[in-house]
Enzyme design. Structure first.
Site, PDB file in Angstrom:
ATOM      1  N   LYS A  35      -2.303  93.033 -49.116  1.00 60.93           N
ATOM      2  CA  LYS A  35      -1.996  92.144 -47.974  1.00 60.93           C
ATOM      3  C   LYS A  35      -2.828  92.530 -46.760  1.00 60.93           C
ATOM      4  CE  LYS A  35       2.310  93.488 -47.785  1.00 60.93           C
ATOM      5  NZ  LYS A  35       2.308  94.464 -48.885  1.00 60.93           N
ATOM      6  N   ARG A 110      10.297  90.486 -44.385  1.00 61.96           N
ATOM      7  CA  ARG A 110      10.447  91.300 -45.581  1.00 61.96           C
ATOM      8  C   ARG A 110      11.842  91.183 -46.157  1.00 61.96           C
ATOM      9  NH1 ARG A 110       6.418  95.273 -44.765  1.00 61.96           N
ATOM     10  NH2 ARG A 110       6.204  96.612 -46.574  1.00 61.96           N
ATOM     11  N   ARG A 149      -5.936 105.006 -51.470  1.00 57.37           N
ATOM     12  CA  ARG A 149      -6.045 104.367 -50.157  1.00 57.37           C
ATOM     13  C   ARG A 149      -6.176 105.395 -49.034  1.00 57.37           C
ATOM     14  NH1 ARG A 149      -1.680 100.200 -48.031  1.00 57.37           N
ATOM     15  NH2 ARG A 149      -0.228 101.890 -48.470  1.00 57.37           N
ATOM     16  N   ARG A 182      -1.578 107.898 -46.151  1.00 56.73           N
ATOM     17  CA  ARG A 182      -0.300 107.647 -45.481  1.00 56.73           C
ATOM     18  C   ARG A 182       0.818 108.485 -46.101  1.00 56.73           C
ATOM     19  NH1 ARG A 182       0.108 101.181 -45.177  1.00 56.73           N
ATOM     20  NH2 ARG A 182       2.197 101.693 -45.943  1.00 56.73           N
ATOM     21  N   ARG A 193       9.396 102.186 -52.805  1.00 64.30           N
ATOM     22  CA  ARG A 193       8.977 100.994 -52.059  1.00 64.30           C
ATOM     23  C   ARG A 193       8.919  99.777 -52.985  1.00 64.30           C
ATOM     24  NH1 ARG A 193       3.646 103.148 -49.533  1.00 64.30           N
ATOM     25  NH2 ARG A 193       3.321 101.017 -48.845  1.00 64.30           N
TER      26      ARG A 193
END
Ligand code: AP5
Ligand code: MG
Length: 236
Positions: A35, A110, A149, A182, A193
Site C-alpha cells: 500500500k 482499518r 523492508r 521497523r 498483524r
C-alpha cells in the site's frame, strides 16, 4: 467519481487531453501488501498528499510525543491503535489545506467504525470516496517481504533490500535520513498483524464493494506492473 470539484493541482492525462479534478482514494490491503509503496508512487504522479496513519504514528513515536507513546503500546504488539485516537488524527489531517484538492489514504480506515466515521464526515461535506484500491497479496508472500523492508521514519519512504534498494545503503534517497527495520516487522509481530488484518480490516473490502468503489489489483506482480494497473483504473 468526484469530478464535480474543479481544481488545479491534480492532473490526469487522458491521451492528449488533460483533466483536472479532485480525487479521494483509499488503499486497502494486508500489512506488507505494498500500500505504502504504491501510495508513494501515485502521490508523486498526481501530486496529491499521501496520508498514512502508520507514518503519522511513527513520526510521533520518533518525536516522543504523548500520542506516540500511547500508539507504540499497540503497534509493537501488532494491534490496532484504538479508533478514538486514530479517527481524530485522520480527520484533522484531511481538513488541512493541502487535502482540499484530493488525497490518498494509506492505512485508514482499518475498521468498519473508522470507515463509517469517514463516510459520515464526507457525506456532511457532500463528498465521497472515489476509489478503494485493494492491493491483494496472499499471506505466504507477506512475511518474506517484511523482513527485507527498510523504512525512513522521517519522511515515510519505503525500500526493499532486494526489490527497491536505496542508492546508498542505509540512507533514504528522498531526505538523507537513516533507514531502519521497523519494530513491528519482526516475523512474530507480522503474524499478529495479519491476524488482526483478517479480523478487523478485511471486512472493509465488502464495505467498499457495496458502495461500488472497490477495485482490486494483483499485488504479487512487480511494483511497476501493480502501479500501471492502478493508473489504468484511475484514468478510465
Ligand atoms: P501501517 O504503517 O499502515 O502498516 P501496515 O498496514 O501493517 O502496512 P505496512 O506499512 O507494513 O505495509 P504496506 O502495505 O504499506 O507495504 P509496503 O509498501 O511498505 O501501520 C502500522 C501500525 O500502525 C498498525 O499495525 C497499527 O498498529 C497502527 N495503525 C496505523 N493505521 C491505523 C488505523 N487506521 N487504525 C488503527 N491502528 C492503525 O511494502 C512492504 C515491502 O514489500 C516493502 O519493503 C516494499 O519495498 C516491498 N514491496 C512492495 N510492493 C512490492 C512488489 N510488488 N513486489 C515486491 N516487493 C514489494
Ligand atoms: Mg505502509
Amino acid at each position: 467519481m468526484g469530478t464535480r470539484f474543479a481544481c488545479v493541482h491534480l492532473s490526469l492525462h487522458f491521451g492528449a487531453e488533460r483533466k483536472d479534478f479532485v480525487m479521494k482514494i483509499i488503499m486497502l490491503g494486508a500489512p506488507g501488501a505494498g500500500k505504502g509503496t504504491q501510495a508513494q508512487m501515485i502521490a508523486d504522479q498526481y501530486h496529491i498528499p499521501h496520508v498514512s496513519t502508520g507514518d503519522i504514528f511513527r513520526a510521533n513515536i520518533k518525536n516522543g510525543t504523548e500520542l506516540g507513546m500511547e500508539a507504540k503500546k499497540y503497534m509493537d504488539q501488532g494491534l490496532l491503535v484504538p479508533d478514538e485516537l486514530t479517527v481524530k488524527i485522520l480527520l484533522d489531517r484531511v481538513a488541512e489545506e493541502d487535502c482540499k484538492e484530493g488525497y490518498l489514504l494509506d492505512g485508514f480506515p482499518r475498521t468498519i467504525p473508522q470507515a463509517e466515521v469517514l463516510d459520515k464526515a464526507l457525506t456532511e461535506l457532500g463528498d465521497e470516496i472515489d476509489y478503494a484500491i485493494n492491493v491483494d497479496v496472499p499471506d505466504e508472500n507477506i512475511v518474506k517481504r517484511m523482513s527485507g523492508r527498510r523504512a525512513c521514519l522521517s519522511c515515510g519512504s519505503t525500500y526493499h533490500m532486494e526489490h527497491i534498494p536505496p542508492q546508498k545503503e542505509g540512507v533514504c534517497d528522498k531526505c538523507g535520513n537513516e533507514l531502519v527495520l521497523r519494530d513491528d516487522d519482526k516475523p512474530e509481530t507480522v503474524l499478529n498483524r495479519l491476524e488482526v488484518y483478517h479480523k478487523q480490516t478485511q471486512p472493509l473490502i465488502q464495505f467498499y464493494e457495496e458502495k461500488g468503489v472497490l477495485r482490486t489489483v494483483d499485488g504479487t506482480k512487480p511494483m511497476k506492473e501493480v502501479f500501471d494497473s492502478i493508473v489504468e483504473i484511475l484514468e478510465k
